[in-house]
Design an enzyme around this catalytic site. Structure first.
Site, PDB file in Angstrom:
ATOM      1  N   ASP A 134      -2.097   7.215   4.304  1.00  0.00           N
ATOM      2  CA  ASP A 134      -1.005   6.611   3.531  1.00  0.00           C
ATOM      3  C   ASP A 134      -1.118   5.101   3.366  1.00  0.00           C
ATOM      4  OD1 ASP A 134      -0.292   5.847   6.113  1.00  0.00           O
ATOM      5  OD2 ASP A 134       1.840   5.974   5.666  1.00  0.00           O
ATOM      6  N   GLU A 135      -2.309   4.547   3.591  1.00  0.00           N
ATOM      7  CA  GLU A 135      -2.473   3.099   3.441  1.00  0.00           C
ATOM      8  C   GLU A 135      -3.741   2.775   2.662  1.00  0.00           C
ATOM      9  OE1 GLU A 135      -1.732   0.578   7.144  1.00  0.00           O
ATOM     10  OE2 GLU A 135      -1.610   2.637   7.855  1.00  0.00           O
ATOM     11  N   ASP A 182       1.463   0.672   1.599  1.00  0.00           N
ATOM     12  CA  ASP A 182       1.728   1.560   2.742  1.00  0.00           C
ATOM     13  C   ASP A 182       2.896   2.469   2.335  1.00  0.00           C
ATOM     14  OD1 ASP A 182       2.519   2.740   5.141  1.00  0.00           O
ATOM     15  OD2 ASP A 182       2.262   0.909   6.322  1.00  0.00           O
TER      16      ASP A 182
HETATM   17  P1  DGT Z   1       6.262   3.620   7.965  1.00  0.00           P
HETATM   18  O1  DGT Z   1       6.529   2.783   9.170  1.00  0.00           O
HETATM   19  O2  DGT Z   1       7.420   3.667   7.013  1.00  0.00           O
HETATM   20  O3  DGT Z   1       4.953   3.291   7.299  1.00  0.00           O
HETATM   21  O4  DGT Z   1       6.173   5.098   8.534  1.00  0.00           O
HETATM   22  P2  DGT Z   1       5.008   6.159   8.533  1.00  0.00           P
HETATM   23  O5  DGT Z   1       5.568   7.433   9.058  1.00  0.00           O
HETATM   24  O6  DGT Z   1       4.347   6.244   7.198  1.00  0.00           O
HETATM   25  O7  DGT Z   1       4.086   5.569   9.638  1.00  0.00           O
HETATM   26  P3  DGT Z   1       2.567   5.161   9.622  1.00  0.00           P
HETATM   27  O8  DGT Z   1       2.205   4.494   8.350  1.00  0.00           O
HETATM   28  O9  DGT Z   1       2.334   4.442  10.917  1.00  0.00           O
HETATM   29  O10 DGT Z   1       1.817   6.576   9.744  1.00  0.00           O
HETATM   30  C1  DGT Z   1       1.472   7.391   8.636  1.00  0.00           C
HETATM   31  C2  DGT Z   1       1.596   8.855   9.028  1.00  0.00           C
HETATM   32  O11 DGT Z   1       0.792   9.112  10.195  1.00  0.00           O
HETATM   33  C3  DGT Z   1       3.006   9.283   9.427  1.00  0.00           C
HETATM   34  O12 DGT Z   1       3.798   9.667   8.323  1.00  0.00           O
HETATM   35  C4  DGT Z   1       2.769  10.382  10.405  1.00  0.00           C
HETATM   36  C5  DGT Z   1       1.464  10.028  11.077  1.00  0.00           C
HETATM   37  N1  DGT Z   1       1.718   9.417  12.399  1.00  0.00           N
HETATM   38  C6  DGT Z   1       2.067   8.152  12.667  1.00  0.00           C
HETATM   39  N2  DGT Z   1       2.233   7.951  13.986  1.00  0.00           N
HETATM   40  C7  DGT Z   1       1.975   9.148  14.578  1.00  0.00           C
HETATM   41  C8  DGT Z   1       1.966   9.613  15.955  1.00  0.00           C
HETATM   42  O13 DGT Z   1       2.263   8.875  16.919  1.00  0.00           O
HETATM   43  N3  DGT Z   1       1.627  10.935  16.136  1.00  0.00           N
HETATM   44  C9  DGT Z   1       1.290  11.766  15.095  1.00  0.00           C
HETATM   45  N4  DGT Z   1       0.953  13.021  15.339  1.00  0.00           N
HETATM   46  N5  DGT Z   1       1.299  11.372  13.816  1.00  0.00           N
HETATM   47  C10 DGT Z   1       1.640  10.085  13.557  1.00  0.00           C
HETATM   48 CA    CA Z   2       3.335   4.441   6.230  1.00  0.00          CA
END
Ligand code: DGT
Ligand code: CA
Length: 375
Positions: free
Chosen positions: A115-116, A14
């Site tokens: 991203d996963e 991830d």
């Molecule tokens: P993490 O927790 O370090 O894995 O953080 P992220 O940002 O990679 O979170 P993830 O893996 O849940 O989501 C991957 C991408 O999807 C993130 O970079 C932006 C998008 N994304 C996630 N949650 C939301 C949301 O609530 N709204 C929108 N528009 N995009 C989102």
């Molecule tokens: Ca992520």
């Protein structure tokens, strides 16, 4: 796990705070600041939601899905905070490269989102997941050296446990849950922390006196089936026991698309030049995926962010960039012809794209890549 079978070895990867980390890679000077990636809805400068943010912004209280105005209020005293619009084309390109890197490390690869991904390395496995550990560490090291990006890796005997390992330590984490240790890993967790159990199910379980994974793992099967149905009831119990037999599946590519933002909004078909590299890109992708397409489509996003599409199917199937370009150009030409006759007057277009679909394999070899539409 079925008792007679040896455990599988599954790696979950991830990418950390993905969109925001992509922005940091592009501009390392913002790495020490709160970085917030926004989906602007276009009405005012502040309308829209936070897509994601880096961990500096998270520590200050910003979250995905939060209104941009609220994130700005939270960071109002932080003069270094950076708010950026989403740039999906760029994130998609980074994702494609990283997914290529991960898929080359195992025999079965499944991209779960932008991203996963999951990788099945069972055939390379030894006792205690030592080889899986090596592969997981190599993936982390290569993503860091090639893309300057951190990610979190989890190893378990199924996708569920690999994912739970990832979620247990982020960002830049690396966690292994050895076969047999699933229950002790999960037991203390509240049911809401189990992958696949959302807030509504958590509430329902709580009302039944089931609070921790330990409670759920030994909950009465019939009671669970009565409350959640014959399918979900047993699945919930399985999750709490760390049981998941779903395979790592290489998803076939269903369509490929490329979309770009025009330098200035167009109200006629005066952007032929941007279509050639897009068609060539799609042609190359079809070639490397050993696919041909039967349908070419166009995508137009207006300045009011409305999405318009048109498509055309043909025979025989093609992989040729020239053919994709020809069909797309015809579709764009007729679209604007049609619009010029519309009583509402000409349309203003901000982004344009080409999509190829109805894909058929040129050979029987399996594909190891998924590229999803990313409008
Ligand atoms: P993490 O927790 O370090 O894995 O953080 P992220 O940002 O990679 O979170 P993830 O893996 O849940 O989501 C991957 C991408 O999807 C993130 O970079 C932006 C998008 N994304 C996630 N949650 C939301 C949301 O609530 N709204 C929108 N528009 N995009 C989102
Ligand atoms: Ca992520």
């Amino acid at each position: 796990m079925i008792a007679s079978e040896r455990p599988r070895a599954i790696i979950a990867v991830d990418l950390d705070y993905f969109y925001a980390q992509c922005e940091e890679v592009r501009n390392p000077s913002i790495k020490s600041k709160p970085v917030v990636v926004c989906v602007y809805s276009g009405r005012t400068q502040e309308s829209g939601a936070v897509s994601t943010c880096n961990y500096i912004a998270r520590d200050l209280g910003v979250r995905s899905g939060m209104p941009i105005a609220l994130a700005k209020r939270i960071l109002r005293d932080n003069l270094t905070a950076v708010f950026l619009p989403m740039d999906m084309e760029y994130y998609q390109t980074v994702s494609e490269r990283i997914m290529g890197l991960i898929s080359s490390k195992g025999e079965k690869f499944e991209q779960a989102s932008i991203d996963e991904a999951y990788l099945d390395v069972t055939t390379k496995q030894d006792a205690n997941f030592r080889i899986a550990e090596e592969i997981g560490k190599a993936i982390k090291a290569e993503i860091l050296s090639e893309e300057k990006m951190t990610c979190t890796v989890g190893v378990g005997q199924n996708k569920l446990m690999a994912k739970m390992a990832v979620d247990s330590k982020k960002p830049d984490g690396f966690t292994i849950i050895l076969p047999g240790l699933e229950r002790s890993f999960l037991n203390r967790l509240p049911v809401g922390k189990l992958f696949g159990i959302g807030p509504k199910t958590e509430e329902k379980l709580k009302a039944m006196g089931i609070v921790t994974a330990r409670d759920l793992a030994s909950a009465d099967r019939e009671t669970l089936s009565d409350h959640f149905g014959k399918k979900l009831g047993p699945t919930l119990r399985d999750i709490a026991n760390g049981v998941d037999e779903s395979p790592v599946v290489e998803k076939p590519i269903e369509q490929l698309s490329r979309i770009i933002t025009l330098k200035s909004d167009a109200n006629s078909f005066d952007f032929h030049d941007v279509l050639t590299p897009m068609s060539e890109y799609l042609s190359k992708k079809l070639f490397s995926s050993k696919m041909m397409c039967k349908t070419v489509g166009i995508i137009l996003i207006t300045s009011e962010l409305k999405i318009k599409t048109r498509s055309k199917s043909f025979s025989p199937t093609t992989q040729s960039g020239d053919q994709i370009l020809k069909v797309a150009s015809e579709l764009f030409y007729s679209f604007f012809e049609e619009q010029s006759k519309s009583p509402q007057g000409p349309i203003s277009v901000r982004r344009v794209g080409i999509k190829v679909s109805d894909l058929v394999a040129t050979s029987t070899s399996k594909k190891t890549e998924t590229l999803e539409d990313y409008i």
